[in-house]
Design a protein around this motif. Sequence first.
Motif, PDB file in Angstrom:
ATOM      1  N   GLN A 190      62.138  29.435  19.527  1.00 35.85           N
ATOM      2  CA  GLN A 190      62.080  29.855  18.188  1.00 35.85           C
ATOM      3  C   GLN A 190      61.102  28.944  17.159  1.00 35.85           C
ATOM      4  O   GLN A 190      60.629  29.912  16.145  1.00 35.85           O
ATOM      5  CB  GLN A 190      63.492  29.552  17.382  1.00 35.85           C
ATOM      6  CG  GLN A 190      64.105  30.082  16.163  1.00 35.85           C
ATOM      7  CD  GLN A 190      65.284  29.872  15.976  1.00 35.85           C
ATOM      8  OE1 GLN A 190      66.141  29.283  16.665  1.00 35.85           O
ATOM      9  NE2 GLN A 190      65.786  30.234  14.662  1.00 35.85           N
ATOM     10  N   HIS A 191      60.995  27.762  17.163  1.00 33.45           N
ATOM     11  CA  HIS A 191      60.014  26.937  16.451  1.00 33.45           C
ATOM     12  C   HIS A 191      58.572  27.334  16.462  1.00 33.45           C
ATOM     13  O   HIS A 191      57.816  27.825  15.512  1.00 33.45           O
ATOM     14  CB  HIS A 191      60.105  25.389  16.576  1.00 33.45           C
ATOM     15  CG  HIS A 191      59.437  24.931  15.573  1.00 33.45           C
ATOM     16  ND1 HIS A 191      60.158  24.254  14.411  1.00 33.45           N
ATOM     17  CD2 HIS A 191      58.146  24.371  15.667  1.00 33.45           C
ATOM     18  CE1 HIS A 191      59.473  23.501  13.784  1.00 33.45           C
ATOM     19  NE2 HIS A 191      57.913  23.532  14.384  1.00 33.45           N
ATOM     20  N   MET A 246      58.110  30.559  14.665  1.00 33.42           N
ATOM     21  CA  MET A 246      58.261  30.649  13.531  1.00 33.42           C
ATOM     22  C   MET A 246      56.758  30.108  13.045  1.00 33.42           C
ATOM     23  O   MET A 246      56.247  30.632  11.904  1.00 33.42           O
ATOM     24  CB  MET A 246      59.030  29.550  13.015  1.00 33.42           C
ATOM     25  CG  MET A 246      59.135  29.407  11.372  1.00 33.42           C
ATOM     26  SD  MET A 246      60.203  27.602  11.251  1.00 33.42           S
ATOM     27  CE  MET A 246      58.771  26.312  11.800  1.00 33.42           C
TER      28      MET A 246
END
Length: 291
Positions: A263-264, A267
């Motif tokens: 997820q990071h 992002m």
Amino acid sequence: MNFQTKPADRKPRSYIVIDLESAVLDDVAHRRYQAMERWTPERGKPSRRGYQRGDDPLRTPRWVFQSIVTISAMVLVEHQDGGVGVSALESWSAAVFDERAMVQGLLDLFARHPEAEIVTWGGAMHDLSILRLAAMRLGLTLPKGWGWLAFGYSRDARHLDLQQVATGGFKMKPIHQAEVLAALNLPGKITAAPFAIAHLVYARNWKAVRDACECDVISTALLLAHWRQFHDGRTEVGLVVDRILRDVIERRPEAGYTPGLQQHRHMLYTEQQARAVDRMSALAPWLRDAA
């Protein structure tokens, strides 16, 4: 660590980022200490004047009585383009190993990388001190090239403590790793809060302890990527961070922290795209008008 040599004139640097988790699992040694002090408990009274109960070493065992329950280590090697990549990610957990085998596993890793430099967060005051005492208690020997570890911390040691760097040699008030990670927009503490680790250890949830330990190693490696940018700007730090995240995700697809890292990474990619669009609009506004 000497960074005066030009990058083209030296061999690629290698780093071993380490973290360990420990707890008081056997209070026999602490009772020996109490006997040496001729101490017997008195209800409601501290053992020495001025002690609060929580920092009273005769009532609450200090770090010297802790046993290592997990060690995690990541080996990073510099690339010719100025970045770094993960060449190994290893962990030794109480789920499989006793303390001797855990410490010996790390020493064997050191032996395979005799010129590597250790990187920690707070390791000068915690991890390496616990490691040294455990090695002495277990009768283990440092491998060739690592004898300097026996002498504690010094500025000439092959050890970069990023907490020491962040606080000006511990002259500023100590800070948590999570504070720096948040300031730099880096992932950390994904699977467990720091205060929860002791509960996980005493619950013998070794997988959760291992995930938390590895997660701290990953976060420290990402902090190292930012620190290296001071000395080597050939590769933009965002690309180095992305490379480390990609390597870890490929090596640990089933780890509890991997969805958070994915997820990071997504992002960061989205943010890079947005910045690229902004730059395109500023440098070539006719492309925006055409769209």
